[in-house]
Write an enzyme that holds these catalytic residues in place. Structure first.
Site, PDB file in Angstrom:
ATOM      1  N   ARG A 144       0.858  -1.179   0.000  1.00 52.50           N
ATOM      2  CA  ARG A 144       0.000   0.000   0.000  1.00 52.50           C
ATOM      3  C   ARG A 144       0.899   1.235   0.000  1.00 52.50           C
ATOM      4  O   ARG A 144       2.072   1.170   0.363  1.00 52.50           O
ATOM      5  CB  ARG A 144      -0.895   0.030   1.242  1.00 52.50           C
ATOM      6  N   LYS A 169      -2.321  -1.935   7.343  1.00 46.50           N
ATOM      7  CA  LYS A 169      -3.637  -1.404   7.667  1.00 46.50           C
ATOM      8  C   LYS A 169      -4.240  -2.193   8.819  1.00 46.50           C
ATOM      9  O   LYS A 169      -4.198  -3.416   8.842  1.00 46.50           O
ATOM     10  CB  LYS A 169      -4.539  -1.509   6.430  1.00 46.50           C
ATOM     11  N   HIS A 240      -1.879   2.381  -6.466  1.00 43.53           N
ATOM     12  CA  HIS A 240      -2.844   1.354  -6.096  1.00 43.53           C
ATOM     13  C   HIS A 240      -3.217   0.465  -7.281  1.00 43.53           C
ATOM     14  O   HIS A 240      -3.586  -0.690  -7.103  1.00 43.53           O
ATOM     15  CB  HIS A 240      -4.097   1.996  -5.491  1.00 43.53           C
ATOM     16  N   ARG A 243      -0.889  -2.436  -7.139  1.00 49.34           N
ATOM     17  CA  ARG A 243      -1.292  -3.433  -6.135  1.00 49.34           C
ATOM     18  C   ARG A 243      -2.460  -4.285  -6.646  1.00 49.34           C
ATOM     19  O   ARG A 243      -2.476  -5.497  -6.470  1.00 49.34           O
ATOM     20  CB  ARG A 243      -1.662  -2.701  -4.840  1.00 49.34           C
ATOM     21  N   HIS A 266      -5.029  -8.607   3.985  1.00 47.72           N
ATOM     22  CA  HIS A 266      -6.463  -8.425   4.220  1.00 47.72           C
ATOM     23  C   HIS A 266      -6.916  -9.257   5.420  1.00 47.72           C
ATOM     24  O   HIS A 266      -6.390 -10.340   5.665  1.00 47.72           O
ATOM     25  CB  HIS A 266      -7.268  -8.861   2.991  1.00 47.72           C
ATOM     26  N   TYR A 275     -11.308  -7.433  -4.408  1.00 46.86           N
ATOM     27  CA  TYR A 275     -10.132  -6.670  -4.799  1.00 46.86           C
ATOM     28  C   TYR A 275      -9.591  -7.111  -6.151  1.00 46.86           C
ATOM     29  O   TYR A 275      -9.173  -6.289  -6.960  1.00 46.86           O
ATOM     30  CB  TYR A 275      -9.052  -6.893  -3.735  1.00 46.86           C
TER      31      TYR A 275
END
Length: 286
Positions: A144, A169, A240, A243, A266, A275
């Site tokens: 990220r 995250k 992004h 990714r 995740h 995603y």
């Protein structure tokens, strides 16, 4: 109000928010408090927040023509939600002034993954070790933006071919396996370019900008934009997108969704499935 903003920033750090959020959310809160000039936070009413939201919609953009983007306004609302929820949960506020308010969600931008050929074009456009390293961090390692900013030299183990994300995250940690070529390219950047740069403020940072400071997301995006122009690809491509692209390419090459979940950091499989953009043939295999 400054002590309250400082405490809010400390809360964001303890809760595991990324470095960019720890900087951006308190700044947006300060903007709200300055706009209303409130002496006590418990004086805040839903009307104050609605009025500020209207102000953001009318405020001109300081960096380009026109007003603020929907996404930027949404971030301001998000900052206030996190702030007032924290005050309520910590017992510092009896009534949450934002809890009953509803705001229109910004339209989501489509992030179609790049084709393998487009990724190859980006790598072919790289003129130096640093540019190649940037592509590896966000494509090959699927980081990220905030994770690239926080990356330190100690987080990359070249011989073991592992990159450690210490604070992803939600404060989650993970180990990202690197193919031999990726590890070699990152090591070449470190030993042939990075160690000869003078780190002005943070010697632990893996990637430094031209001034010797830790590379921020905006700096990474600038390098990517230069690569995009050279490669003749659409300028709307972001970090992004890289990714998203590696997610799709790994899935198309047979990686399971569970392994992808771990690779991306995740919490839930559902997030990973949403995603990745996969072909109909791949969906049938899930």
């Amino acid at each position: 109000m400054m002590p309250l903003i400082t405490d809010f920033k400390a809360y964001l750090s303890q809760a595991g928010y990324g470095q960019s959020s720890q900087s951006m959310l308190p700044a947006m809160l300060a903007d709200f408090l300055s706009y209303h000039n409130l002496s006590e936070i418990n004086q805040t009413t839903p009307h104050h927040i609605s009025q500020y939201h209207q102000h953001l919609q009318e405020r001109p953009n300081k960096h380009q023509e026109g007003g603020l983007s929907e996404s930027y306004i949404h971030h301001h609302v998000f900052a206030l939600k996190v702030f007032f929820n924290w005050l309520e949960e910590s017992g510092q506020l009896a009534h949450n002034p934002i809890s009953a308010l509803k705001f229109t969600q910004p339209g989501k931008k489509s992030r179609e993954p790049l084709s393998p050929e487009a990724v190859q074009q980006l790598f072919a456009a790289a003129k130096n070790l640093k540019e190649r390293a940037v592509l590896h961090l966000f494509y090959s390692c699927g980081l990220r933006r905030s994770e690239g900013h926080a990356l330190n030299t100690k987080d990359i183990h070249f011989k073991q071919q592992l990159l450690y994300v210490r604070s992803g995250k939600g404060a989650k940690r993970r180990a990202v396996p690197m193919p031999a070529q990726v590890a070699a390219d990152l090591e070449n950047y470190y030993r042939q370019q990075r160690i000869y740069q003078v780190a002005r403020n943070d010697e632990s940072a893996f990637m430094l900008n031209k001034l010797g400071n830790r590379m921020h997301g905006q700096g990474y995006q600038k390098i990517l934009k230069e690569l995009i122009v050279r490669a003749g690809l659409p300028e709307a491509i972001t970090l992004h997108h890289l990714r998203h692209s590696i997610t799709t390419h790994l899935l198309e090459n047979g990686m399971t969704v569970e392994l992808l979940r771990q690779f991306l950091g995740h919490s839930f499989l559902e997030t990973t499935q949403i995603y990745a953009k996969v072909s109909k043939q791949q969906i049938l295999k899930l």
